[in-house]
Design a protein around this motif. Structure first.
Motif, mmCIF file in Angstrom:
data_model
loop_
_atom_site.group_PDB
_atom_site.id
_atom_site.type_symbol
_atom_site.label_atom_id
_atom_site.label_comp_id
_atom_site.label_asym_id
_atom_site.label_seq_id
_atom_site.Cartn_x
_atom_site.Cartn_y
_atom_site.Cartn_z
ATOM 1 N N LEU A 1 0.578 -1.196 -0.084
ATOM 2 C CA LEU A 1 -0.059 -0.157 0.123
ATOM 3 C C LEU A 1 0.909 1.311 0.030
ATOM 4 O O LEU A 1 0.646 2.141 -0.662
ATOM 5 C CB LEU A 1 -0.935 -0.148 1.296
ATOM 6 C CG LEU A 1 -2.003 1.072 1.399
ATOM 7 C CD1 LEU A 1 -2.841 0.842 -0.085
ATOM 8 C CD2 LEU A 1 -2.905 1.056 2.614
ATOM 9 N N SER A 2 1.734 1.204 0.743
ATOM 10 C CA SER A 2 2.796 2.245 0.612
ATOM 11 C C SER A 2 3.437 2.627 -0.608
ATOM 12 O O SER A 2 3.839 3.727 -0.999
ATOM 13 C CB SER A 2 4.010 2.405 1.849
ATOM 14 O OG SER A 2 4.897 1.162 1.582
ATOM 15 N N LEU A 3 4.066 1.503 -1.312
ATOM 16 C CA LEU A 3 4.375 1.614 -2.540
ATOM 17 C C LEU A 3 3.453 1.973 -3.707
ATOM 18 O O LEU A 3 3.753 2.850 -4.515
ATOM 19 C CB LEU A 3 4.869 0.253 -3.256
ATOM 20 C CG LEU A 3 6.272 -0.239 -2.581
ATOM 21 C CD1 LEU A 3 6.680 -1.436 -3.130
ATOM 22 C CD2 LEU A 3 7.286 0.938 -2.981
ATOM 23 N N PHE A 4 2.204 1.680 -3.563
ATOM 24 C CA PHE A 4 0.909 2.053 -4.128
ATOM 25 C C PHE A 4 1.058 3.628 -4.026
ATOM 26 O O PHE A 4 0.915 4.520 -4.973
ATOM 27 C CB PHE A 4 -0.031 1.583 -3.960
ATOM 28 C CG PHE A 4 -1.356 1.803 -4.757
ATOM 29 C CD1 PHE A 4 -1.604 1.501 -6.337
ATOM 30 C CD2 PHE A 4 -2.311 2.546 -4.403
ATOM 31 C CE1 PHE A 4 -2.418 2.004 -7.005
ATOM 32 C CE2 PHE A 4 -3.469 3.070 -5.073
ATOM 33 C CZ PHE A 4 -3.661 2.690 -6.440
ATOM 34 N N VAL A 5 0.845 4.171 -2.764
ATOM 35 C CA VAL A 5 0.957 5.688 -2.791
ATOM 36 C C VAL A 5 1.871 6.435 -3.290
ATOM 37 O O VAL A 5 2.037 7.393 -3.799
ATOM 38 C CB VAL A 5 0.872 5.792 -1.246
ATOM 39 C CG1 VAL A 5 0.946 7.289 -0.683
ATOM 40 C CG2 VAL A 5 -0.516 5.361 -0.717
ATOM 41 N N LEU A 6 3.061 5.768 -3.279
ATOM 42 C CA LEU A 6 4.661 6.373 -3.698
ATOM 43 C C LEU A 6 4.267 6.368 -5.160
ATOM 44 O O LEU A 6 4.687 7.369 -5.859
ATOM 45 C CB LEU A 6 5.581 5.485 -3.394
ATOM 46 C CG LEU A 6 7.067 5.963 -3.812
ATOM 47 C CD1 LEU A 6 7.393 7.463 -3.457
ATOM 48 C CD2 LEU A 6 8.058 5.069 -3.562
ATOM 49 N N ARG A 7 3.694 5.328 -5.802
ATOM 50 C CA ARG A 7 3.571 5.307 -7.376
ATOM 51 C C ARG A 7 2.415 6.393 -7.852
ATOM 52 O O ARG A 7 2.654 6.691 -9.081
ATOM 53 C CB ARG A 7 2.993 4.004 -7.741
ATOM 54 C CG ARG A 7 4.326 2.879 -7.710
ATOM 55 C CD ARG A 7 3.821 1.555 -8.041
ATOM 56 N NE ARG A 7 4.881 0.761 -7.984
ATOM 57 C CZ ARG A 7 4.733 -0.685 -7.834
ATOM 58 N NH1 ARG A 7 3.455 -1.057 -7.714
ATOM 59 N NH2 ARG A 7 5.887 -1.483 -7.676
ATOM 60 N N LEU A 8 1.510 6.771 -6.977
ATOM 61 C CA LEU A 8 0.637 7.812 -7.370
ATOM 62 C C LEU A 8 1.404 9.332 -7.292
ATOM 63 O O LEU A 8 0.761 9.974 -8.125
ATOM 64 C CB LEU A 8 -0.500 8.141 -6.108
ATOM 65 C CG LEU A 8 -1.291 6.600 -6.110
ATOM 66 C CD1 LEU A 8 -2.277 6.818 -5.005
ATOM 67 C CD2 LEU A 8 -2.110 6.509 -7.436
ATOM 68 N N CYS A 9 2.623 9.183 -6.825
ATOM 69 C CA CYS A 9 3.425 10.438 -6.862
ATOM 70 C C CYS A 9 4.378 10.447 -8.007
ATOM 71 O O CYS A 9 4.967 11.587 -8.119
ATOM 72 C CB CYS A 9 4.062 10.747 -5.464
ATOM 73 S SG CYS A 9 2.795 10.798 -4.035
#
Length: 144
Positions: free
Chosen positions: A44-52
């Motif tokens: 989930l944290s990688l997914f949030v990073l990918r959104l940025c």
């Protein structure tokens, strides 16, 4: 569970029933409390990073990478049922090492030319977190 199984096997080999260790569900609850949040929060944290960043990868892909990367750890934990400390530590080292490599190779596979620095940083952080998970599991269940 394998630390419980190893304790059970060790108690079978112990001739004195007063020195036999009892199998406890505390280890199973502790493992679940560590693994389930990690397998959910790390992707989930990688997914949030990918959104940025300009790279777009589905959350399901990240969840699958982390789930499948734990397969070597599952095999290592099964080997850890052998109540010999050297076998347990060796199995966990190899299993966790393979798991770290699997995470680092498969995290952020679709890299664009302008986001390679972020991708490599994500791979290093993911590998480090996975290594810390392996070390924590080894310490909590086989060294303390």
């Amino acid at each position: 569970m394998s630390s419980n199984l190893a304790a059970f096997f060790k108690s079978l080999a112990t001739p004195d029933p007063s020195s036999a260790t009892l199998v406890s569900l505390d280890n199973l609850a502790l493992a679940a409390a560590i693994l389930y949040p990690y397998v959910l929060l790390a992707p989930l944290s990688l997914f949030v990073l990918r959104l940025c960043t300009p790279v777009r990868v589905a959350l399901a892909d990240s969840l699958c990478v982390y789930g499948y990367a734990l397969a070597p750890v599952v095999v290592a934990v099964a080997v850890c049922a052998v109540p010999v400390r050297l076998v347990q530590l060796s199995a966990m080292a190899v299993g966790c090492g393979l798991s770290v490599v699997a995470v680092m190779v498969n995290v952020w596979r679709t890299q664009e030319a302008d986001s390679k620095g972020v991708a490599y940083l994500a791979k290093i952080v993911s590998g480090a977190l996975h290594g810390v998970l392996g070390a924590a599991l080894t310490f909590l269940f086989f060294l303390r």
